[in-house]
Motif scaffolding. Sequence first.
Motif, PDB file in Angstrom:
ATOM      1  N   ASP A 124       0.845  -1.186   0.000  1.00 37.31           N
ATOM      2  CA  ASP A 124       0.000   0.000   0.000  1.00 37.31           C
ATOM      3  C   ASP A 124       0.882   1.239   0.000  1.00 37.31           C
ATOM      4  O   ASP A 124       1.741   1.402   0.869  1.00 37.31           O
ATOM      5  CB  ASP A 124      -0.897  -0.032   1.248  1.00 37.31           C
ATOM      6  N   SER A 127       0.354   4.113   0.965  1.00 39.11           N
ATOM      7  CA  SER A 127       0.239   4.925   2.179  1.00 39.11           C
ATOM      8  C   SER A 127       1.197   4.472   3.274  1.00 39.11           C
ATOM      9  O   SER A 127       1.368   5.155   4.281  1.00 39.11           O
ATOM     10  CB  SER A 127      -1.200   4.890   2.709  1.00 39.11           C
ATOM     11  N   GLU A 128       1.801   3.287   3.098  1.00 38.59           N
ATOM     12  CA  GLU A 128       2.753   2.794   4.091  1.00 38.59           C
ATOM     13  C   GLU A 128       4.122   3.458   3.954  1.00 38.59           C
ATOM     14  O   GLU A 128       4.967   3.319   4.835  1.00 38.59           O
ATOM     15  CB  GLU A 128       2.921   1.274   3.940  1.00 38.59           C
ATOM     16  N   CYS A 135      10.670  -3.153   6.147  1.00 41.68           N
ATOM     17  CA  CYS A 135      10.185  -1.929   6.770  1.00 41.68           C
ATOM     18  C   CYS A 135      11.355  -1.240   7.467  1.00 41.68           C
ATOM     19  O   CYS A 135      12.313  -1.876   7.888  1.00 41.68           O
ATOM     20  CB  CYS A 135       9.085  -2.252   7.777  1.00 41.68           C
ATOM     21  N   GLN A 149       5.063  -0.234   8.882  1.00 40.49           N
ATOM     22  CA  GLN A 149       3.825  -0.959   9.110  1.00 40.49           C
ATOM     23  C   GLN A 149       2.761   0.026   9.592  1.00 40.49           C
ATOM     24  O   GLN A 149       3.073   1.040  10.214  1.00 40.49           O
ATOM     25  CB  GLN A 149       4.052  -2.064  10.135  1.00 40.49           C
ATOM     26  N   LYS A 150       1.513  -0.262   9.293  1.00 45.27           N
ATOM     27  CA  LYS A 150       0.449   0.703   9.561  1.00 45.27           C
ATOM     28  C   LYS A 150       0.332   1.070  11.034  1.00 45.27           C
ATOM     29  O   LYS A 150      -0.096   2.175  11.377  1.00 45.27           O
ATOM     30  CB  LYS A 150      -0.884   0.164   9.033  1.00 45.27           C
ATOM     31  N   GLU A 151       0.706   0.144  11.911  1.00 43.09           N
ATOM     32  CA  GLU A 151       0.602   0.429  13.340  1.00 43.09           C
ATOM     33  C   GLU A 151       1.812   1.199  13.871  1.00 43.09           C
ATOM     34  O   GLU A 151       1.820   1.659  15.009  1.00 43.09           O
ATOM     35  CB  GLU A 151       0.431  -0.871  14.141  1.00 43.09           C
TER      36      GLU A 151
END
Length: 247
Positions: free
Chosen positions: A114, A116-117, A187, A211-213
């Motif tokens: 994604d 957005s990451e 990441c 990562q999204k978190e």
Amino acid sequence: MEKKVSIRDIAKLHVSQQLERKKAILLNLELDTCMRAGKEWIPIPGIFTWEDRKRYEMDQKIMLPNGTFTKQFSLPNYFRGENAYVTRGRHIQEQDMLTEMEQIPGVEPEYYGDGSEWLAFTSNFDQALLHACCKWDKDAREWRPLTEDEIHKPEKEGDADYRYGVIYMAKADDERFSGKAECSPACHVMTPAGILAERGQRQYTFAMRMQKEDTLQEDACFDRLIFEHTEDFCRDVCELMTGLKKF
């Protein structure tokens, strides 16, 4: 670590980064001159050292999980500017440094994930400062400084706070950015994403997948430099970057 800094501190960083960039350029000109003349480069006492060559020389390679890249100027820091303070998460502007990229150079499509990451970083402190003090005007297609009304606009709890600009700064020689994951890209790896020159402001851009978190606020690799916005200072920064006036 979060650090509150003054506008004077920001000005000092601007000057120190300008000197770093000039030294890197001069060293590479010296190396090129020696190569063309068939001479061995030797340190210049009081000006350049062997450590300077190791830091600044461009003709090197850097190994990353998603490939081998030509090493860019090994300037001391990575920067990211955000024009508002948020407690958690990522404050993405309309015109982020990676906004127009459909894919990060060198990253295979199956590992891109994604978009957005991905977050954008720059080698140019002044470019990060522009993002920390200005907004992108979609209609005019240009940067403009934050206004007094925007800076002091009441916000709800959890909203972005435009009273403060933020510059994330990390050491470029931090080995934690080299990555250890088997797949590509890992990441938290700083991946070279290109060279841009906007109105005379040359920068190397980097992309880092999170990562999204994950949040930059909790990333131990980064210092968060927090400074108070003023309309005058935002205007000065915008003029510096778009009109190339003195800071």
